[in-house]
Every structure is written in structure tokens, then in C-alpha cells.
Design a protein around this motif. Structure first.
Motif, PDB file in Angstrom:
ATOM      1  N   MET A 276       0.840  -1.199   0.000  1.00 28.92           N
ATOM      2  CA  MET A 276       0.000   0.000   0.000  1.00 28.92           C
ATOM      3  C   MET A 276       0.878   1.254   0.000  1.00 28.92           C
ATOM      4  O   MET A 276       1.853   1.324   0.753  1.00 28.92           O
ATOM      5  CB  MET A 276      -0.914   0.006   1.227  1.00 28.92           C
ATOM      6  N   HIS A 277       0.521   2.216  -0.841  1.00 27.44           N
ATOM      7  CA  HIS A 277       1.320   3.441  -0.950  1.00 27.44           C
ATOM      8  C   HIS A 277       0.439   4.683  -0.874  1.00 27.44           C
ATOM      9  O   HIS A 277      -0.540   4.801  -1.614  1.00 27.44           O
ATOM     10  CB  HIS A 277       2.118   3.434  -2.262  1.00 27.44           C
ATOM     11  N   ALA A 278       0.797   5.586   0.041  1.00 33.28           N
ATOM     12  CA  ALA A 278       0.079   6.851   0.210  1.00 33.28           C
ATOM     13  C   ALA A 278       0.696   7.906  -0.706  1.00 33.28           C
ATOM     14  O   ALA A 278       1.910   7.945  -0.890  1.00 33.28           O
ATOM     15  CB  ALA A 278       0.153   7.307   1.661  1.00 33.28           C
ATOM     16  N   ASN A 279      -0.161   8.752  -1.248  1.00 35.95           N
ATOM     17  CA  ASN A 279       0.313   9.769  -2.198  1.00 35.95           C
ATOM     18  C   ASN A 279       0.831  11.010  -1.481  1.00 35.95           C
ATOM     19  O   ASN A 279       0.751  11.143  -0.267  1.00 35.95           O
ATOM     20  CB  ASN A 279      -0.798  10.128  -3.184  1.00 35.95           C
ATOM     21  N   MET A 280       1.352  11.925  -2.277  1.00 38.68           N
ATOM     22  CA  MET A 280       2.070  13.079  -1.739  1.00 38.68           C
ATOM     23  C   MET A 280       1.132  14.234  -1.380  1.00 38.68           C
ATOM     24  O   MET A 280      -0.033  14.266  -1.757  1.00 38.68           O
ATOM     25  CB  MET A 280       3.115  13.557  -2.749  1.00 38.68           C
ATOM     26  N   LEU A 281       1.698  15.180  -0.635  1.00 40.77           N
ATOM     27  CA  LEU A 281       1.007  16.396  -0.228  1.00 40.77           C
ATOM     28  C   LEU A 281       1.708  17.572  -0.900  1.00 40.77           C
ATOM     29  O   LEU A 281       2.931  17.675  -0.852  1.00 40.77           O
ATOM     30  CB  LEU A 281       1.088  16.526   1.293  1.00 40.77           C
ATOM     31  N   THR A 282       0.936  18.435  -1.547  1.00 36.66           N
ATOM     32  CA  THR A 282       1.510  19.644  -2.138  1.00 36.66           C
ATOM     33  C   THR A 282       1.045  20.861  -1.335  1.00 36.66           C
ATOM     34  O   THR A 282       0.107  20.773  -0.534  1.00 36.66           O
ATOM     35  CB  THR A 282       1.097  19.809  -3.615  1.00 36.66           C
ATOM     36  N   LYS A 287       5.131  21.500  -5.204  1.00 36.94           N
ATOM     37  CA  LYS A 287       5.829  20.588  -4.312  1.00 36.94           C
ATOM     38  C   LYS A 287       6.405  21.374  -3.135  1.00 36.94           C
ATOM     39  O   LYS A 287       6.916  22.470  -3.282  1.00 36.94           O
ATOM     40  CB  LYS A 287       6.967  19.895  -5.083  1.00 36.94           C
ATOM     41  N   MET A 288       6.305  20.781  -1.938  1.00 39.99           N
ATOM     42  CA  MET A 288       6.898  21.425  -0.764  1.00 39.99           C
ATOM     43  C   MET A 288       8.421  21.354  -0.836  1.00 39.99           C
ATOM     44  O   MET A 288       8.975  20.307  -1.167  1.00 39.99           O
ATOM     45  CB  MET A 288       6.436  20.724   0.515  1.00 39.99           C
ATOM     46  N   ALA A 289       9.075  22.462  -0.525  1.00 42.47           N
ATOM     47  CA  ALA A 289      10.541  22.486  -0.529  1.00 42.47           C
ATOM     48  C   ALA A 289      11.026  23.617   0.368  1.00 42.47           C
ATOM     49  O   ALA A 289      10.560  24.755   0.247  1.00 42.47           O
ATOM     50  CB  ALA A 289      11.069  22.681  -1.947  1.00 42.47           C
ATOM     51  N   LYS A 290      11.954  23.300   1.259  1.00 42.99           N
ATOM     52  CA  LYS A 290      12.517  24.324   2.137  1.00 42.99           C
ATOM     53  C   LYS A 290      13.263  25.375   1.320  1.00 42.99           C
ATOM     54  O   LYS A 290      13.265  26.557   1.641  1.00 42.99           O
ATOM     55  CB  LYS A 290      13.476  23.676   3.143  1.00 42.99           C
ATOM     56  N   SER A 291      13.931  24.921   0.245  1.00 42.69           N
ATOM     57  CA  SER A 291      14.784  25.812  -0.541  1.00 42.69           C
ATOM     58  C   SER A 291      14.000  26.950  -1.185  1.00 42.69           C
ATOM     59  O   SER A 291      14.514  28.048  -1.366  1.00 42.69           O
ATOM     60  CB  SER A 291      15.527  25.014  -1.623  1.00 42.69           C
TER      61      SER A 291
END
Length: 492
Positions: A276-282, A287-291
């Protein structure tokens, strides 16, 4: 009769690409392993979403009266970026930058991980093993893979021979990748000269002199491969063949693909029935990114100390927001979305308050039994929380009709409505009433204030030992006292 005997669950299996009826290996029991965090930084919101998906699955299995062994690991060895062959160990890098022992880094961020999950009302797993606690098991697995002709030693490191394995097995069956295409599209990078094939991955890496985290092995002082850690911990606590393995979509390849290969090379059998694979959060569609600054930490949602949201939101509201999307769907987090979720959450909780005051009539004018089964049908269809929530709002409509005297329910149906709403909102979805949470906070603040007053009196009486003991024991619990001109304050 246990509840699971009346409810058939269908799970989307990443291995087959289809929904399959869940049949446990041992009747009435579920063994589930989920890849936990690498504890070198604060847990991010995408992690929270993934672990929340499996918290719901854990809760629902328990609600159906399965006996569940839920194993979620802590990766505290520190693995190198990508496939453990290039780059620098994340935990060791953090330790070097902050001039700390690696295990100080591990402890700091493990505590943060647990604090955040507790704030979001996660149930703890049945077992939470650490990678460092299972070095011996990992070495034994490597020995077996070498003995079976699939692993080979080179200059103190040990690699998994993907091409040799693929002669009798199918490397790539989870991710749908073809090994011939992978080999053709992989250029031979510097530092891969010890490998027979570019796709081979590390089972054990010889530590360079500057590498802090290292253990003795038959091949060298070194550290295990990232993929091997989960193979060792999942099989130790769930056996060589278990029901469910979960994680984020980003772990499907290479991590989970390599886990399957290691297990099959070691035991000769496929390890897991349902992947089972959960999808990503935007965040705001990106896309989330610290940079780039397009990033928010879970704690920042709760405090409101961020530049993304218009105000602070409770953990219950943030949890409710995340459950409005199916775990296999991409979910976009934004201020507008969580503001809307807060309104829906409050409607739900207001209805639950009203439900507690309703009285039964003589007859029933609402189809409660059919509605109740529709709630189960939603969760039985691959744990479809947004459809469940839609049915719960149908329950809210029922409550409002009853409150306004427009419909009636007999005692049995009213009790069914109450039990079903309570079970799915609190037990399965894990939502908490904010008022209850506020009450808990008020009690905590009152207790700390009492201790501050006791400490003040101890200092006035020159009982500095007691004063210091109160301060130090509160600090050990994560509560820091700050003495100032205006008196003593605290922070958590």
C-alpha cells in the motif's frame, strides 16, 4: 461474531495494480509494517499525511475487531541519500554541522516525531523498532544472501547482484520497471566500480575513516544498507510472509523493490501480500521544498507562526482536512482549503453535541440501518475516508431533522445512529472535539501554574534543592521555566 466477519475489505494492491479482497494470512489477525521516519530533522507535513493514512487503516482494522500487530520503524542509523552508495549520511551530516553526537540528533528528532503524532491524535504502533537495534539481524540476512549466491563482497562492502537475482526472479515487479531498460539507461558513475552492475545496491558499506556511525561485521567496520533495515525489522516481528507493507509513494522504487528482492533472495518467498502506498502532499499547488520557502511544518500550523496560513488551526482541524482526500490521491494544502475544512469540522462537532441531547420517539422515519452500512461500505472500499465523511454529513442532516422535530427515530435506531457516529468520528477517523482538547490544555496550564507557585515558595524558604528539582523535572518533560522580572513563565 467478530465484526470483521460481516465486512469484506478491498485494498488497492500496488503489486497487482488492482483492488483485491483482503484475506489475512491468519484469520482474525493483521500484520502490518510501515516505513517510519529517518530522524535527522523535524517531521514534515507529508510524513504526517502518510502516517495518518496508516493510522486510519490501523484504527479501522481494530474497529472491525481484528488483532493487529502494527510495526513502524525508526531509521536511526542514518542512510546516505538515494541508494546508500553516494553522498553523506544524513544523521552524521546533521551531527557534524551542529557538533552533536549522532544519537543526540536521533533523540531530538525522535521526540519531535512522537510529539507531533501525539498532537495529531495518532495511535502508537504495536512495535516501534530502531535500525540500530537490529544490526545483528541485518548482518545475518547478508550472510544468507551471500550464501545463496545473490550477494557479493567487494573491498569491504557487500552488494546485491540484481542481474543474478533476476535470472530466477522478477526485479521490478512492484514498480513496473524492466531491468534491461534500467541497465541500458544507467551510466557507470564514479564510485560504482566495486559493483558488477550499475543497478546493484548496497547491503553493507565499508565506513570511510570520517564516517561516525559504524559497526563491526565479517566484511568491514561499516553500516547496513537502507533497504536492508526494513527487511530485518519487518520479518523479525511479522515473519517472512505477512499481510500489509505500507509507505509513501516515493518509496516504491528503489526502497520497496529492493526489500522484495532481499526477502526473496533470503527466504525464497515473496514477503508481503498487499503493498500500500500513500500519495504526496503539495502546498499551494506546488511541491513542498525548504529551498523555495514553499514549506510549512506541522507545528507551525498549530502555532500560526508561518507566512502561509491566515491563522493557527487546531490539530483536529488539520487532521480532518487531510482525511477529506483518499490516501492514494494527491492532496493540496492551502489556507482556503483548511479554512473550509474548519467550517466542516465545526458542523460535525456541533451535530455531535446535539446528538447527545436527542430523545427517542415511537417510530423511525429514517433508514438508519442502510446509512450505517454505507459508512462501512466506504471504508471497506480501500479505506475511502472522503466518501465516509460524506456519509457522516448525511448523519449530520439526520441529526438536524431530529433536532427540529421533522423526523423521529425509535430508541433502537437512535442508539444505532449515536453509536455509528461516535465510532466513525472518534474511533476510526481519530477526530477529537476541540472543546475536549481545550479542557485538557486548561488542566495542564493549571497544574504547571501550581508547580511554579510551589517552586516560588521553596525559593522563598531557601529550599533550593526542591526549587531546582521542580525546574529540572519539568524540563525533562519538555516544559521549560523562564524566570523574569514579571515572574516565572513557561513554554512547551
Amino acid at each position: 461474531m467478530p465484526l470483521y466477519e460481516t465486512q469484506a475489505i478491498k485494498i488497492y494492491n500496488s503489486l497487482s495494480g488492482e483492488k483485491e479482497t483482503f484475506t489475512p494470512i491468519t484469520e482474525g489477525n493483521v500484520g502490518m509494517y510501515v516505513c517510519g521516519p529517518t530522524v535527522y530533522s523535524n517531521v514534515h507535513l507529508g510524513n504526517v499525511r502518510t502516517f495518518m493514512s496508516f493510522d486510519i487503516i490501523f484504527r479501522y482494522f481494530q474497529h472491525l475487531e481484528y488483532k493487529v500487530r502494527y510495526v513502524r520503524n525508526i531509521t536511526d542509523v542514518g542512510h546516505i541519500v538515494d541508494d546508500v552508495d553516494e553522498g553523506e549520511d544524513k544523521i552524521a551530516k546533521k551531527a557534524r554541522l551542529e557538533q552533536l553526537e549522532p544519537m543526540e540528533v536521533v533523540q531530538r528528532y525522535t521526540v519531535d516525531f512522537h510529539d507531533i503524532l501525539s498532537a495529531f491524535n495518532f495511535l502508537p504502533p504495536s512495535i516501534e523498532p530502531t535500525a540500530t537495534g537490529h544490526i545483528i539481524e541485518q548482518i545475518e540476512i547478508i550472510k544468507t544472501i551471500i550464501a545463496n549466491g545473490i550477494g557479493y563482497e567487494a573491498n569491504g562492502s557487500v552488494y546485491f547482484d540484481v542481474v543474478k537475482f533476476n535470472e530466477t526472479n522478477n526485479y521490478g515487479k512492484l514498480s513496473g520497471r524492466n531491468i534491461e531498460d534500467m541497465l541500458a539507461n544507467t551510466r557507470d558513475l564514479d564510485g560504482q566500480s566495486d559493483k558488477r552492475n550499475p543497478q546493484d545496491f548496497a547491503l553493507w558499506k565499508k565506513a570511510e575513516p570520517q564516517h561516525i556511525m559504524r559497526w563491526p561485521s565479517p566484511w568491514s567496520d561499516g553500516f547496513p544498507g537502507w533497504h536492508l533495515e526494513c527487511t530485518a525489522m519487518s520479518t523479525k516481528y511479522l515473519g517472512n510472509h505477512f499481510d500489509i507493507h505500507g509507505g509513501g509513494m516515493d518509496l516504491k522504487f528503489p526502497h520497496h523493490e529492493c526489500e522484495i528482492a532481499q526477502n526473496e533472495a533470503c527466504t525464497g518467498q515473496t514477503p508481503v501480500n498487499y503493498w500500500m502506498h500513500a500519495n504526496m502532499l503539495t502546498l499551494n499547488g506546488k511541491k513542498m521544498a525548504k529551498s523555495t520557502g514553499n514549506n510549512i511544518l506541522p507545528r507551525e500550523i498549530l502555532t500560526g507562526e508561518n507566512t502561509i496560513l491566515s491563522k493557527a488551526f487546531s490539530a483536529a482541524v488539520a487532521r480532518f482536512f487531510m482525511l477529506q482526500a483518499h490516501y492514494r490521491s494527491i492532496l493540496d494544502f492551502s489556507d482556503d482549503a483548511i479554512v473550509a475544512a474548519e467550517k466542516g469540522y465545526k458542523r460535525l462537532m456541533e451535530a455531535m453535541s446535539a446528538l447527545a441531547t436527542l430523545s427517542a420517539g415511537k417510530t423511525s422515519s429514517l433508514a438508519i440501518a442502510e446509512w450505517k452500512q454505507s459508512c462501512y461500505d466506504a471504508m471497506n472500499d480501500d479505506f475511502n475516508t472522503p466518501i465516509l465523511i460524506a456519509h457522516l454529513f448525511e448523519g449530520v442532516r439526520f441529526i438536524n431533522l431530529l433536532k427540529d422535530g421533522k423526523e423521529t427515530l425509535n430508541a433502537a435506531d437512535l442508539e444505532t445512529l449515536k453509536q455509528t457516529m461516535n465510532a466513525f468520528i472518534y474511533d476510526v477517523l481519530g477526530l477529537e472535539d476541540e472543546k475536549v482538547s481545550d479542557s485538557k490544555n486548561d488542566k495542564l496550564e493549571g497544574t504547571i501554574s501550581l508547580l511554579i507557585e510551589m517552586r516560588k515558595q521553596a525559593r522563598e524558604n531557601k529550599n533550593f534543592a526542591l526549587s531546582d528539582q521542580i525546574r529540572d523535572q519539568l524540563l525533562a518533560l519538555g516544559i521549560q521555566l523562564k524566570d523574569g522580572k514579571e515572574g516565572t513563565t513557561f513554554s512547551i
